[in-house]
Every structure is written in structure tokens, then in C-alpha cells.
Scaffold this motif. Structure first.
Motif, PDB file in Angstrom:
ATOM      1  N   GLY A 140       0.797  -1.228   0.000  1.00  0.00           N
ATOM      2  CA  GLY A 140       0.000   0.000   0.000  1.00  0.00           C
ATOM      3  C   GLY A 140       0.826   1.273   0.000  1.00  0.00           C
ATOM      4  N   ASP A 141       2.154   1.147  -0.009  1.00  0.00           N
ATOM      5  CA  ASP A 141       3.004   2.340   0.065  1.00  0.00           C
ATOM      6  C   ASP A 141       3.300   2.896  -1.330  1.00  0.00           C
ATOM      7  OD1 ASP A 141       4.468  -0.041  -0.441  1.00  0.00           O
ATOM      8  OD2 ASP A 141       6.340   1.037  -0.100  1.00  0.00           O
ATOM      9  N   GLU A 142       3.549   4.180  -1.363  1.00  0.00           N
ATOM     10  CA  GLU A 142       4.150   4.867  -2.515  1.00  0.00           C
ATOM     11  C   GLU A 142       3.459   4.568  -3.842  1.00  0.00           C
ATOM     12  OE1 GLU A 142       8.735   5.184  -0.934  1.00  0.00           O
ATOM     13  OE2 GLU A 142       8.188   3.319  -1.943  1.00  0.00           O
ATOM     14  N   VAL A 144       3.983   1.258  10.511  1.00  0.00           N
ATOM     15  CA  VAL A 144       4.326   2.679  10.434  1.00  0.00           C
ATOM     16  C   VAL A 144       5.767   2.832   9.984  1.00  0.00           C
ATOM     17  CG1 VAL A 144       4.604   4.768  11.831  1.00  0.00           C
ATOM     18  CG2 VAL A 144       2.660   3.223  12.229  1.00  0.00           C
ATOM     19  N   TRP A 145       5.987   3.583   8.900  1.00  0.00           N
ATOM     20  CA  TRP A 145       7.355   3.729   8.400  1.00  0.00           C
ATOM     21  C   TRP A 145       7.751   5.171   8.183  1.00  0.00           C
ATOM     22  CZ3 TRP A 145       9.063   5.339   3.412  1.00  0.00           C
ATOM     23  CH2 TRP A 145       8.051   5.601   2.477  1.00  0.00           C
ATOM     24  N   ARG A 146       6.797   6.033   7.737  1.00  0.00           N
ATOM     25  CA  ARG A 146       7.214   7.381   7.335  1.00  0.00           C
ATOM     26  C   ARG A 146       7.578   8.225   8.541  1.00  0.00           C
ATOM     27  NH1 ARG A 146       2.273   9.261   3.815  1.00  0.00           N
ATOM     28  NH2 ARG A 146       1.223   8.121   5.484  1.00  0.00           N
ATOM     29  N   ALA A 191      14.753   2.829  12.201  1.00  0.00           N
ATOM     30  CA  ALA A 191      14.651   1.383  11.963  1.00  0.00           C
ATOM     31  C   ALA A 191      14.866   0.966  10.514  1.00  0.00           C
ATOM     32  CB  ALA A 191      13.278   0.903  12.451  1.00  0.00           C
ATOM     33  N   TYR A 192      15.428   1.879   9.682  1.00  0.00           N
ATOM     34  CA  TYR A 192      15.630   1.502   8.277  1.00  0.00           C
ATOM     35  C   TYR A 192      17.074   1.038   8.057  1.00  0.00           C
ATOM     36  CZ  TYR A 192      11.243   1.944   5.871  1.00  0.00           C
ATOM     37  OH  TYR A 192       9.972   1.691   5.407  1.00  0.00           O
ATOM     38  N   LEU A 193      17.185  -0.248   7.924  1.00  0.00           N
ATOM     39  CA  LEU A 193      18.517  -0.854   7.844  1.00  0.00           C
ATOM     40  C   LEU A 193      19.144  -0.692   6.461  1.00  0.00           C
ATOM     41  CD1 LEU A 193      17.843  -4.193   9.789  1.00  0.00           C
ATOM     42  CD2 LEU A 193      18.729  -2.036  10.683  1.00  0.00           C
TER      43      LEU A 193
HETATM   44  C1  ACM Z   1       8.518   1.867   2.374  1.00  0.00           C
HETATM   45  O1  ACM Z   1       9.652   2.040   2.842  1.00  0.00           O
HETATM   46  N1  ACM Z   1       8.235   2.325   1.160  1.00  0.00           N
HETATM   47  C2  ACM Z   1       7.493   1.158   3.110  1.00  0.00           C
END
Ligand code: ACM
Length: 655
Positions: free
Chosen positions: A371-373, A438-440, A463-465
Motif C-alpha cells: 500500500g506504500d508509494e 508505520v514507516w514514514r 529502523a531503516y537498515l
Molecule cells: C517503504 O519504505 N516504502 C514502506
């Protein structure tokens, strides 16, 4: 003097609070005073347990180790794990005994009366000088107790071969431990680059050391579809293959029609069953993700009729060429339409087939549908979408995506599973039964819980490796940097969120720039340790200095396990600015205390006999390169970095 000081420290260590707070500092002291029989740095468990008390003495592993389990069937995975881990490096004979509850070396006990404090994953570990006992309410707890036990033994216990001349002993301790949150995940993107079944197992082996319990597999994206779906053969005949390219992903020269599409791969359904079982045996659930309606180019290349856009039959699985324009931020402007068509009934039939099989293959209760982007620029000009909007009373493209997500949610629910999506789905007025990852930004977590959605927190900021771990001059270039210290600040239950709806947290490894499993490990560790401690340990027990002391012990363990990790934490942080006269000023600092930075401007390789950085530097007029290296005492610990003066000038702004 030193001896009496060490005696004082040892006495303090028998108090729980000191045993928990000081291992890193004490580790240094202990190494200096080699004769000390109790090495405090022996205790370096990650994630930090809820409570640990150091007692006098050691448990010595005998040549014949016996394991007794109160329920050998329920605990068979833990028994196998311990047999393997203790027999291979030590050469001990490890046997399971049925009737020696009071004399076995290692006693695994499932509580007859539930100990409520431990929950479903907690454990009590007691190491005495005669035996080891692990108690828990459930098998998962015994497994986590076993992980802590392994970490009490010398680092060589991580070896996959026999190692001679190690004294196989563990300090006597009493541990009581349970996790802060129930969802402790790592996401592994196997779509951008394919990783084999064996490599995924290797990734699982590394993550369970740190008590992770969810492996989120990102199984479909523009660059590849990775799972066999019966009745949809083109997904794997066409969708799993691209042109092999290396370099800086995202801007590759578009492949020509004659370049072989032989790069990639997929998991058969048998492979998936094997992976699910492998993970389950290690108390890990696999969360499958099929990312739609955006990120769907591999689907469209396989079945172009699922796109709204004429000409989609010419689309190909992406090989890393540019397909999006991000210059105006999110959502991106698509240069090729990588979305499924929300106005096309065939899309929902397709997804029903996919979700039916995914639901049967993965026992985990959630299915992640992405569902992202999702770009909207092709939808905006499409007549089918316009007709859908009119028919359904949809006012904008958020509502168009919301319509799509609600239909997908219904399909997922019809298979008896819970729907999860990235936080963009918040815009679509979803029912509260939809869970969100939740990422953004944390704020979306706060919004989601206020609407009673379950959330898993995995914000980019911590948390973005896939982000770089140090300066861009040292790492494969990606959008942003995320240093270990910042990862360690991750709080899965941040202020303002309703904790009732927070399932937990996870770290995400996207693999656009990750071409092989060694680099996947490099990107994951040590930041994966920081996230593991953030989701397991009590918030009030987190302490950066203490944590990093333990990380350094774990670097040595990972060396022996031959698991790769990034040493980036030792590299300096550069800051460029201008003095009043516009002269370039260079500041350097380190993430870690106690390091010295040595430098040169003459293109030679600095060592500790070179100038030591103490204050802001102004480069000599003609210098073109600043070379730096960090030391701890006499030991080089950082990498030799080459920072072009031109790069610093750019960062400092106008001259
Ligand atoms: C994402 O990093 N596009 C979920």
C-alpha cells in the motif's frame, strides 16, 4: 591498588544493579587486570535482560552433557538447538536423558503453574556451579533462555567447528527476563534482489540470537515476484527475472530487449513450506508481504491486463533503471505505471487467487498487502478510474486507493487472516480491523492508534537498515544515513501513542543496494542488535555506553560465527562549515567514546604517529584530500577514510 579496586568491583557485581549497569566499563578494567578470575565482561547479553544477578563461581561444561526436559516433545526444537550449539564447538557429548530431572547438566522445565510475570516468551535462567536450569511457561521462553545461556559462554561457542583449548565455562547467574513487546520483527526484502532459501535460513539463524520472532518477507515488488502461485505461472516465468546489473541501483541504463533476463529467482511452494517450518522451529513467524497496488511492475510485466494503462504489454520487470521521479516528493511521479488497476475486476480475482494460496502457506495470522508509494499520475488521466470514482462517489485519488485497500482487506479477511498495510493506507479511511506498519513517521502511528488500528512501529528515522551507517564516502550510497546510536534510540511505544494498539516494532532491510547475503548481514548488524534491545529490554534499562560495550563483545562472537557486520560505528562523523572569512572549517567527532582521530592532508596514510584531531581544522591551501583513521589507544579500530576537500567544500556551502 588495582587488585583492591577490582575486589571492590567484584563485590559490587554481586549486587544486581551493578551487574546490569557496568559491564562495558568493567570489561576494560578486567582486561587490564588479566589475573582477575571473574571477568565482568563475560556477561554481555543482547538484548539486555530484565534482571540479572551475578553469583560467585562458574559452571564448567562437562565432557558428557546431559539435557533433561520436563516435556521432551514440546521442547524438541530447543533440545536440538542446544545439542547442536554445545556439541559442535566444544566436542562434548550431548545426550538427552529422560529420567534425570535432578542430576542432568541442563534442565529445561515448562512451568506446571504459570508464572504470570513471564508471559508467553519470558524465562528464568539459573546457572550454578553444578548445573543450568531454564524455566518458562512456554517453549518459546525456554528457547530465549537458551539464547541467553549461549551468550554466557566464551565467544568460541559461536564456532561451526571444533575449537580446542577453550575453557568452556559460564559465570553463575540468575536471570529473569521477558520481552517489552510481542512483535519483534526484521523485514528482509527478497524482491529487489533475490536471496536463496539457504540464505534466508542463514538470516533467520542470525536474528534468533537476538530474540527476534518475526521475519517479514517482502515477496513482490517492481524488481521481482518471488513466490510460486499455482494457476498464475507467468508470475514466476516472467515476473521473477530481470537483467543482472551492478553499480548504483536506481539509475542503471535501461536494459535492451536482447539482454538476457536470467537474474532473480523465486521460492516454490515447497521451499516456502520448508522456510516456514525452519522459522517455526526457531520460534519465528514469517509475515508474507505482497506489495500492491504500487510497486507492482513484476505483476504487470507478467499479466499486463491488470494495469489500467494502454501499452502495459511492453512493460518489463525492473532491472534497476529509473522508473519514478521523486523530485516532487511522495507520491512519486511514475514514468511507467507500476500500479494495479483499482477499477479492474480482474485485479481482485487475481488477488483472491494469490491471497488464498499465501493464506494456506503461511500460518501467521497477518498478511501484509503493502500500500506504500502508489503513484497516481496514471490513474488521474484514466477513464476507467474516472468511471469508478463516479460510480463509487470517490472524490480523490486517496479515496481511489482506499477503495482498493478496503476490497483487498475483505479478501484477506475472507481467508481468515488479518490485513496489514504500510501507513499510507491511513489516508483511505480503512476499517479499524486493518493493522498498519508505520514507516514514514511516528506521527502516523499516533494517528492510527487514535483510530484504533493496531500498529507495528518501524520508522525510517530509527529502523531503516537500508540506510547508510556512516558517512556517504564509506558506504554504498542510499537516500539517508542512520547511525547505530540513533537506531538505539528507537522506542516502539513513543510518547503520544496509545500503547494498547502497539503490537511492537521492527527494522526493515530494503535491498535495492544490497546485492548479496554478506552485504545483507553487514547492513543488519549491529543495528539489528540496537533494535532488538529496543523491542525486548525494559526502556529504563537501555544505556548506550553499556550497550556498545556489549556490542563490541558481540563483534567478536560474530567474527567466529562468520556473520558479517558493519564496523562503521568506529568511523568519524564529519561536519563542514565556514568561518567568518568563508574559510572551510572541518569538525570531526565519533559516535563512540574514547577514540582518537588521526589525520593527514598530504595523501599519506595516517596512523597514531600523525597529528591527533583535537579542534576544528582548516585544510592547507592546496590540500585535496583529508585522510583519517580512528584508534583506541594503540589499536586502529576505524577504517582508513578518504574525504575529498572538494566534498567538504560542497557540504559547507558557498565560499
Ligand atoms: C517503504 O519504505 N516504502 C514502506
Amino acid at each position: 591498588m588495582k587488585r583492591s579496586f577490582l575486589f571492590l568491583i567484584c563485590s559490587l557485581l554481586s549486587l544486581p544493579i551493578f551487574a546490569q549497569m557496568l559491564p562495558s566499563t568493567l570489561g576494560v578494567l578486567a582486561e587490564e587486570g588479566h589475573s582477575n578470575p571473574i571477568l565482568p565482561s563475560e556477561i554481555a547479553i543482547i538484548p539486555e535482560p530484565v534482571s540479572i544477578t551475578k553469583n560467585e563461581g562458574h559452571f564448567m561444561l562437562p565432557e558428557n552433557v546431559t539435557i533433561h526436559a520436563s516435556d521432551a516433545e514440546a521442547l524438541k526444537q530447543v533440545i536440538t538447538f542446544l545439542q547442536d550449539r554445545f556439541s559442535v564447538p566444544t566436542g562434548s557429548y550431548v545426550s538427552v536423558v529422560a529420567d534425570a530431572a535432578k542430576t542432568a547438566t541442563i534442565r529445561l522445565i515448562l512451568n506446571e503453574r504459570v508464572n504470570a510475570a513471564l508471559g508467553t516468551e519470558g524465562y528464568e535462567l539459573s546457572v550454578t556451579n553444578t548445573h543450568v536450569e531454564i524455566r518458562a511457561n512456554q517453549a518459546a521462553g525456554i528457547f530465549y533462555g537458551a539464547q541467553s545461556l549461549i551468550q554466557l559462554f566464551p565467544k568460541e561457542i559461536e564456532s561451526k567447528e571444533l575449537i580446542e583449548e577453550v575453557v568452556w565455562k559460564a559465570p553463575c547467574v540468575q536471570v529473569m527476563d521477558y520481552p517489552r513487546v510481542g512483535w519483534r520483527g526484521l523485514m528482509f526484502d527478497v524482491a529487489r534482489h533475490f536471496f536463496t532459501k539457504e540464505e534466508v535460513k542463514q538470516y533467520i539463524d542470525a536474528m534468533v540470537r537476538y530474540k527476534y520472532n518475526i521475519l517479514h518477507l517482502h515477496l513482490a515488488d517492481d524488481e521481482g515476484w518471488r513466490i510460486e502461485i499455482k494457476g498464475l505461472p507467468k508470475l514466476t516465468e516472467v515476473g521473477a527475472w530481470s537483467v543482472k546489473k551492478v553499480g548504483e541501483f536506481g539509475n542503471f541504463i535501461p536494459p535492451t530487449a536482447d539482454e538476457p533476463r536470467t537474474y532473480g529467482g523465486f521460492y516454490t511452494q515447497e521451499d516456502i513450506k520448508e522456510l516456514v517450518q525452519y522459522a517455526k522451529d526457531r520460534f519465528v513467524n514469517i509475515l508474507p508481504e505482497i506489495d500492491v497496488p504500487g510497486h507492482s511492475l513484476a505483476i504487470i510485466a507478467s499479466y499486463p491486463e491488470l494495469s489500467c494503462t494502454p501499452g502495459a504489454e511492453n512493460y518489463r520487470v525492473r532491472s534497476g533503471e529509473r522508473i519514478m521521479d521523486w523530485s516532487r516528493g511522495a507520491p512519486p511521479i511514475a514514468l511507467v505505471d507500476n500500479t494495479l488497476c483499482p477499477a479492474n475486476e480482474k485485479v481482485y480475482t487475481f488477488l483472491d487467487t494469490v491471497i488464498t494460496q499465501i493464506a494456506a502457506l503461511f500460518p501467521f495470522e497477518y498478511i501484509h498487502m503493502g500500500g506504500d508509494e502508489a503513484p497516481i499520475n496514471f490513474w488521474e488521466k484514466n477513464d476507467q478510474i474516472k468511471a469508478l470514482m463516479q460510480r463509487e462517489g470517490l472524490k480523490n485519488m486517496h479515496q481511489v486507493q482506499g477503495y482498493f485497500e478496503k476490497r483487498v482487506e475483505k479478501i484477506v479477511a475472507s481467508k481468515g487472516k488479518k490485513f496489514m498495510g504500510w501507513d499510507e493506507i491511513l489516508d483511505g479511511d480503512m476499517p479499524s480491523s486493518a493493522a498498519m506498519m508505520v514507516w514514514r513517521d511516528t506521527k502516523y502511528g499516533i494517528q492510527a492508534t487514535s483510530k484504533k488500528h493496531e500498529v507495528v512501529m518501524s520508522p525510517t528515522a530509527y529502523a531503516y537498515l537500508d540506510y547508510m551507517q556512516a558517512d556517504v564516502i564509506t558506504e554504498p550510497k542510499v537516500y539517508a544515513s542512520l547511525r547505530l546510536k540513533k537506531s538505539y534510540e528507537f522506542d516502539p511505544i513513543p510518547a503520544g501513542i496509545d500503547p494498547k494498539y502497539v503490537k511492537g516494532g521492527q527494522a526493515n532491510l530494503w535491498t535495492e543496494q544490497v546485492y548479496n547475503i554478506r552485504q545483507a548481514e553487514y547492513m543488519t548488524w549491529p543495528r539489528g542488535m540496537a533494535i532488538a534491545e529496543s523491542v525486548w529490554s525494559p526502556k529504563e534499562k537501555k544505556n548506550w555506553e553499556n550497550f556498545f560495550g556489549r556490542v563490541e563483545q558481540h563483534f567478536k562472537r560474530l567474527d567466529i560465527a562468520e556473520t558479517k557486520y558493519a564496523p562503521s560505528v568506529y568511523d568519524p562523523i564529519f561536519k563542514a562549515s565556514r568561518a567568518a572569512d568563508r574559510q572551510l572549517m572541518i569538525e570531526m567527532s565519533t559516535e563512540v567514546e574514547g577514540l582518537d582521530i588521526y589525520y593527514s592532508f598530504d595523501n599519506s596514510f595516517p596512523d597514531r604517529f600523525y597529528p591527533k584531531y583535537t579542534e576544528k581544522l582548516t585544510p592547507p591551501k592546496d590540500a585535496t584530500m583529508l585522510k583519517v583513521i580512528t584508534y583506541r589507544g594503540k589499536q586502529p579500530v576505524g577504517r582508513m577514510l578518504n574525504m575529498p576537500i572538494e566534498e567538504l567544500n560542497k557540504r559547507a556551502g558557498k565560499r
